[in-house]
Design an enzyme around this catalytic site. Structure first.
Site, PDB file in Angstrom:
ATOM      1  N   ASP A   1     -80.801  23.874 -24.816  1.00  0.00           N
ATOM      2  CA  ASP A   1     -80.535  22.949 -23.692  1.00  0.00           C
ATOM      3  C   ASP A   1     -81.778  22.425 -22.972  1.00  0.00           C
ATOM      4  O   ASP A   1     -81.769  22.268 -21.742  1.00  0.00           O
ATOM      5  CB  ASP A   1     -79.603  23.614 -22.669  1.00  0.00           C
ATOM      6  CG  ASP A   1     -78.241  23.971 -23.236  1.00  0.00           C
ATOM      7  OD1 ASP A   1     -78.027  23.745 -24.448  1.00  0.00           O
ATOM      8  OD2 ASP A   1     -77.405  24.490 -22.483  1.00  0.00           O
TER       9      ASP A   1
ATOM     10  N   LYS B   1     -72.673  21.540 -27.527  1.00  0.00           N
ATOM     11  CA  LYS B   1     -71.788  22.616 -27.068  1.00  0.00           C
ATOM     12  C   LYS B   1     -71.166  22.261 -25.724  1.00  0.00           C
ATOM     13  O   LYS B   1     -71.859  21.739 -24.846  1.00  0.00           O
ATOM     14  CB  LYS B   1     -72.575  23.936 -26.982  1.00  0.00           C
ATOM     15  CG  LYS B   1     -73.712  23.934 -25.971  1.00  0.00           C
ATOM     16  CD  LYS B   1     -74.529  25.217 -26.116  1.00  0.00           C
ATOM     17  CE  LYS B   1     -75.595  25.384 -25.066  1.00  0.00           C
ATOM     18  NZ  LYS B   1     -75.126  25.496 -23.691  1.00  0.00           N
TER      19      LYS B   1
ATOM     20  N   CYS C   1     -77.308  29.740 -19.767  1.00  0.00           N
ATOM     21  CA  CYS C   1     -77.059  29.460 -21.186  1.00  0.00           C
ATOM     22  C   CYS C   1     -77.837  30.365 -22.131  1.00  0.00           C
ATOM     23  O   CYS C   1     -77.348  30.684 -23.220  1.00  0.00           O
ATOM     24  CB  CYS C   1     -77.313  27.987 -21.472  1.00  0.00           C
ATOM     25  SG  CYS C   1     -76.080  26.952 -20.649  1.00  0.00           S
TER      26      CYS C   1
HETATM   27  N1  TIU Z   1     -78.083  25.247 -19.960  1.00  0.00           N
HETATM   28  C1  TIU Z   1     -77.685  25.869 -18.874  1.00  0.00           C
HETATM   29  O1  TIU Z   1     -78.207  26.916 -18.509  1.00  0.00           O
HETATM   30  N2  TIU Z   1     -76.695  25.270 -18.124  1.00  0.00           N
HETATM   31  C2  TIU Z   1     -76.547  25.440 -16.782  1.00  0.00           C
HETATM   32  O2  TIU Z   1     -75.605  24.923 -16.196  1.00  0.00           O
HETATM   33  N3  TIU Z   1     -77.484  26.179 -16.144  1.00  0.00           N
HETATM   34  C3  TIU Z   1     -77.627  26.389 -14.801  1.00  0.00           C
HETATM   35  O3  TIU Z   1     -78.474  27.198 -14.424  1.00  0.00           O
HETATM   36  N4  TIU Z   1     -76.853  25.706 -13.938  1.00  0.00           N
END
Ligand code: TIU
Length: 223
Positions: A24, A129, A162
């Site tokens: 991500d 995802k 994540c």
């Molecule tokens: N990729 C991921 O960690 N998504 C999130 O929403 N992370 C947050 O810390 N909000």
């Protein structure tokens, strides 16, 4: 077989059975005006992960290892978006709303894409995802198994969300995960620290924690 310095004990690195998993590293989490900022976060806190991850990515590409990228996001019609994820926290902007980088966290929009510094090369699978974990509702498990991957070198954001969710999913599926502390980031320093401690506690209950330079060094030694 190169041994990588890590906690709670050295990681026996098998390059032929290992993949780099970059979670991500999207504009929506790392750049101003995106989803991360809409949740009230200081996105500048994540940017220190970019340079070491890029260095590692180049070393992994040079060594010919499998590299997999993930992106969190939803269908343009939001049909895969849980109602609770849309409304929880009463954010200033919601998933699907227009932002300076297009519709927040929607596939195909500029903010949903991976930052230019770490942009995928041709042939590197990108996993879209809908959730926090990279295995939930994706074909990641099949892709890894078809390539004979048993070890994951994990980078990305955010450490306690994540990254942790994906490492726990991977661990239950039998993968050994080495999480790189300089290549994972959190909006919260205390969660960065505890998110890493939770992985390596109890003899490595979910995996190992190490640093990118140790992996780059092991790749050099192996080639
Ligand atoms: N990729 C991921 O960690 N998504 C999130 O929403 N992370 C947050 O810390 N909000």
């Amino acid at each position: 077989m190169p041994s990588i310095q890590a906690e709670p004990y050295p990681f026996d690195f098998e390059p032929a059975a290992a993949a780099l998993l970059i979670i991500d590293m999207q504009r929506d989490f790392l750049e101003p005006g995106g989803f991360g900022e809409s949740l009230g976060n200081d996105v500048g806190r994540l940017r220190g992960t970019i340079a070491p991850t890029r260095h590692l990515l180049e070393a992994m590409r040079g060594a010919g290892l499998t590299i997999i990228h993930t992106r969190e996001g939803h269908r343009a019609d939001l049909a895969d978006l849980p109602p609770a994820k849309l409304t929880r926290g009463n954010p200033s902007l919601r998933i699907g709303d227009m932002s300076p980088m297009g519709r927040l966290l929607v596939r195909g929009e500029p903010g949903h894409d991976i930052i230019p510094e770490l942009y995928p090369s041709a042939g590197e699978p990108v996993i879209d995802k809908p959730g926090k974990g990279a295995f939930y509702a994706t074909d990641l498990d099949a892709i890894l198994k078809h390539r004979g991957i048993r070890q994951l070198i994990v980078c990305g954001v955010t450490t306690e969300v994540c990254v942790n969710t994906t490492v726990r999913e991977a661990n239950d599926r039998g993968f050994d995960c080495l999480v790189l502390e300089d290549c994972v980031g959190s909006y919260f320093p205390e969660f960065q620290e505890m998110g890493l401690k939770m992985i390596k506690a109890q003899g490595g209950i979910f995996g190992w924690v190490g640093r990118s330079e140790a992996v780059v060094g092991a790749l050099r030694a192996a080639h």
